[in-house]
Design a protein around this motif. Structure first.
Motif, PDB file in Angstrom:
ATOM      1  N   GLN A  95       0.815  -1.226   0.000  1.00 10.69           N
ATOM      2  CA  GLN A  95       0.000   0.000   0.000  1.00 10.69           C
ATOM      3  C   GLN A  95       0.849   1.276   0.000  1.00 10.69           C
ATOM      4  OE1 GLN A  95      -4.155  -0.399   1.988  1.00 10.69           O
ATOM      5  NE2 GLN A  95      -2.812  -1.720   3.172  1.00 10.69           N
ATOM      6  N   HIS A  96       2.044   1.189  -0.572  1.00 10.81           N
ATOM      7  CA  HIS A  96       2.859   2.406  -0.715  1.00 10.81           C
ATOM      8  C   HIS A  96       3.791   2.207  -1.903  1.00 10.81           C
ATOM      9  CE1 HIS A  96       5.352   5.751   1.492  1.00 10.81           C
ATOM     10  NE2 HIS A  96       5.392   5.900   0.167  1.00 10.81           N
ATOM     11  N   MET A  97       3.477   2.833  -3.021  1.00 15.47           N
ATOM     12  CA  MET A  97       4.356   2.727  -4.193  1.00 15.47           C
ATOM     13  C   MET A  97       4.111   3.868  -5.168  1.00 15.47           C
ATOM     14  SD  MET A  97       2.498  -0.670  -5.340  1.00 15.47           S
ATOM     15  CE  MET A  97       2.283  -0.791  -7.070  1.00 15.47           C
ATOM     16  N   HIS A  98       5.141   4.116  -5.965  1.00 15.17           N
ATOM     17  CA  HIS A  98       5.150   5.282  -6.845  1.00 15.17           C
ATOM     18  C   HIS A  98       5.375   4.878  -8.298  1.00 15.17           C
ATOM     19  CE1 HIS A  98       5.445   8.148  -3.442  1.00 15.17           C
ATOM     20  NE2 HIS A  98       6.059   7.125  -2.852  1.00 15.17           N
ATOM     21  N   THR A  99       4.828   5.698  -9.201  1.00 16.97           N
ATOM     22  CA  THR A  99       5.092   5.531 -10.633  1.00 16.97           C
ATOM     23  C   THR A  99       5.473   6.889 -11.227  1.00 16.97           C
ATOM     24  OG1 THR A  99       2.892   5.980 -11.570  1.00 16.97           O
ATOM     25  CG2 THR A  99       3.250   3.759 -10.670  1.00 16.97           C
ATOM     26  N   GLU A 116       1.045   8.281  -5.237  1.00 18.81           N
ATOM     27  CA  GLU A 116       1.989   9.262  -5.792  1.00 18.81           C
ATOM     28  C   GLU A 116       2.168  10.437  -4.830  1.00 18.81           C
ATOM     29  OE1 GLU A 116       3.303   7.969  -8.248  1.00 18.81           O
ATOM     30  OE2 GLU A 116       1.828   6.984  -9.545  1.00 18.81           O
ATOM     31  N   HIS A 117       3.280  11.129  -5.017  1.00 18.34           N
ATOM     32  CA  HIS A 117       3.572  12.280  -4.147  1.00 18.34           C
ATOM     33  C   HIS A 117       2.697  13.480  -4.475  1.00 18.34           C
ATOM     34  CE1 HIS A 117       7.169  10.855  -2.073  1.00 18.34           C
ATOM     35  NE2 HIS A 117       7.689  10.439  -3.212  1.00 18.34           N
ATOM     36  N   LEU A 118       2.052  14.018  -3.447  1.00 25.01           N
ATOM     37  CA  LEU A 118       1.439  15.345  -3.493  1.00 25.01           C
ATOM     38  C   LEU A 118       2.275  16.182  -2.533  1.00 25.01           C
ATOM     39  CD1 LEU A 118      -0.850  17.398  -4.106  1.00 25.01           C
ATOM     40  CD2 LEU A 118      -2.113  16.395  -2.176  1.00 25.01           C
ATOM     41  N   ILE A 175      -2.809   8.226  -2.519  1.00 20.51           N
ATOM     42  CA  ILE A 175      -2.014   9.450  -2.647  1.00 20.51           C
ATOM     43  C   ILE A 175      -1.110   9.536  -1.410  1.00 20.51           C
ATOM     44  CG2 ILE A 175      -3.793  10.880  -1.485  1.00 20.51           C
ATOM     45  CD1 ILE A 175      -1.941  12.157  -4.535  1.00 20.51           C
ATOM     46  N   GLU A 176       0.119  10.021  -1.607  1.00 21.84           N
ATOM     47  CA  GLU A 176       0.992  10.285  -0.451  1.00 21.84           C
ATOM     48  C   GLU A 176       1.031  11.792  -0.258  1.00 21.84           C
ATOM     49  OE1 GLU A 176       5.069   8.850  -0.605  1.00 21.84           O
ATOM     50  OE2 GLU A 176       5.366   9.347   1.528  1.00 21.84           O
ATOM     51  N   ALA A 177       0.298  12.263   0.725  1.00 20.53           N
ATOM     52  CA  ALA A 177       0.152  13.695   0.969  1.00 20.53           C
ATOM     53  C   ALA A 177       1.278  14.166   1.878  1.00 20.53           C
ATOM     54  CB  ALA A 177      -1.201  13.972   1.610  1.00 20.53           C
ATOM     55  N   SER A 180       6.076  -0.869   0.699  1.00 21.40           N
ATOM     56  CA  SER A 180       7.476  -0.975   0.265  1.00 21.40           C
ATOM     57  C   SER A 180       8.072   0.381  -0.059  1.00 21.40           C
ATOM     58  CB  SER A 180       7.585  -1.864  -0.978  1.00 21.40           C
ATOM     59  OG  SER A 180       6.989  -1.211  -2.092  1.00 21.40           O
ATOM     60  N   ASP A 181       7.196   1.379  -0.341  1.00 23.31           N
ATOM     61  CA  ASP A 181       7.685   2.696  -0.785  1.00 23.31           C
ATOM     62  C   ASP A 181       8.496   2.543  -2.077  1.00 23.31           C
ATOM     63  OD1 ASP A 181       8.020   5.423  -0.688  1.00 23.31           O
ATOM     64  OD2 ASP A 181       9.024   5.443   1.265  1.00 23.31           O
ATOM     65  N   ALA A 182       8.059   1.610  -2.924  1.00 21.83           N
ATOM     66  CA  ALA A 182       8.784   1.358  -4.177  1.00 21.83           C
ATOM     67  C   ALA A 182       8.698   2.569  -5.102  1.00 21.83           C
ATOM     68  CB  ALA A 182       8.183   0.142  -4.884  1.00 21.83           C
ATOM     69  N   HIS A 183       9.838   2.902  -5.692  1.00 20.12           N
ATOM     70  CA  HIS A 183       9.889   3.909  -6.763  1.00 20.12           C
ATOM     71  C   HIS A 183      10.303   3.255  -8.073  1.00 20.12           C
ATOM     72  CE1 HIS A 183       9.570   6.671  -3.402  1.00 20.12           C
ATOM     73  NE2 HIS A 183       9.523   7.706  -4.210  1.00 20.12           N
ATOM     74  N   GLU A 184      10.547   1.943  -8.027  1.00 16.11           N
ATOM     75  CA  GLU A 184      10.886   1.174  -9.223  1.00 16.11           C
ATOM     76  C   GLU A 184      10.363  -0.235  -9.003  1.00 16.11           C
ATOM     77  OE1 GLU A 184      13.625   2.691  -7.312  1.00 16.11           O
ATOM     78  OE2 GLU A 184      13.069   1.002  -6.059  1.00 16.11           O
TER      79      GLU A 184
HETATM   80 ZN    ZN Z   1       6.535   7.270  -0.860  1.00  8.37          ZN
END
Ligand code: ZN
Ligand code: ZN
Length: 259
Positions: A6-10, A35-37, A75-77, A219-223
């Motif tokens: 429940q934590h990942m980015h694209t 995603e980052h806000l 969303i990651e606020a 995981s806070d995955a960015h890839e």
């Molecule tokens: Zn994050």
């Protein structure tokens, strides 16, 4: 419902080029991006990083036939006091399944900036948590309190130091997040890439002592390679603390999943 990340980015985050397709291909289960806000982001030249909501939904739509995974949108606020009205307005205008709340910067530096390695550790730790407490008093309309240790990722703080320096403030933080129904995130990137597993082991009982019962794993995955990283260890850590379920969020409603 299975346990899922429940934590990942694209690509819709300022600091990721990952493609949603690459995560979808790794699981038949639910996939949620966060995603980052981020307003006045020092890591991005002071810009306001605001995800393109319509584009995120369009990408999901486009991939939904090829990947019949259950697509959710989070969303990651990032909290920054001078921009709290913009933060509230964006969240009010855009429906999400899950809101992570993060404390990434102070307007001058991201808390992962090497600048923080140049100031006295005790002062940095105390200031970081005092700012966080003030931020949470101002804004707590979120589902999950993300990576409580973000400001400690690039410095070495022992459990004894964190206890001596910040437990009273962290106890107030945990009381506030419990009062407002926020879950505590076990962030596996913090635990393993940034070597803060011992700090998670330390504070989970503090959150529980405040009455906290809601946990998520991210995981806070960015890839794509970081997706679900170290989930087995995160589950084992939670089980060590007698946690037998985690919360998964749809339209901000938690559903408990056994671990
Ligand atoms: Zn994050
Ligand atoms: Zn973050």
């Amino acid at each position: 419902m299975p346990l899922y990340d429940q934590h990942m980015h694209t690509q819709y985050s300022f600091d990721s080029e990952a493609q949603l397709r690459d995560y979808l291909a790794q699981t038949a289960g639910p996939v949620i991006t966060t995603e980052h806000l981020e307003f006045a982001n020092p890591d991005d030249g002071g810009r306001d990083d605001i995800p393109d909501y319509a584009a995120m939904r369009a990408t999901q739509q486009k991939l939904s036939r090829e990947f019949p995974n259950r697509l959710l949108l989070g969303i990651e606020a990032g909290y920054y006091a001078p921009a709290v009205n913009q933060l509230r307005a964006y969240l009010a205008a855009h429906p999400f399944d899950l809101t992570l709340l993060s404390f990434h910067h102070d307007g001058q530096h991201d808390f992962q900036d090497a600048y923080f390695q140049t100031i006295p550790l005790h002062a940095h730790v105390l200031t970081y948590y005092q700012r966080m407490l003030a931020g949470l008093q101002d804004f707590h309309d979120a589902d999950v309190f993300a990576h409580f240790d973000y400001g400690l990722r690039i410095v070495d703080v022992t459990p004894a130091q964190l206890t001596a320096w910040a437990k009273p403030v962290l106890d107030q933080i945990f009381a506030l997040i419990v009062q407002n129904g926020l879950a505590f995130e076990v962030n596996t990137k913090s635990m393993f890439k940034w070597h803060n597993a011992a700090l998670y082991d330390l504070v989970i009982p503090w959150y529980q002592a405040a009455g906290g019962r809601l946990f998520t794993i991210g995981s806070d995955a960015h890839e794509k390679e970081s997706y679900r990283n170290h989930f087995a260890e995160a589950v084992a850590l939670l089980q060590d603390h007698h946690v037998d379920q985690i919360a998964t969020y749809t339209q901000h409603q938690p559903t408990m999943v056994a671990i």
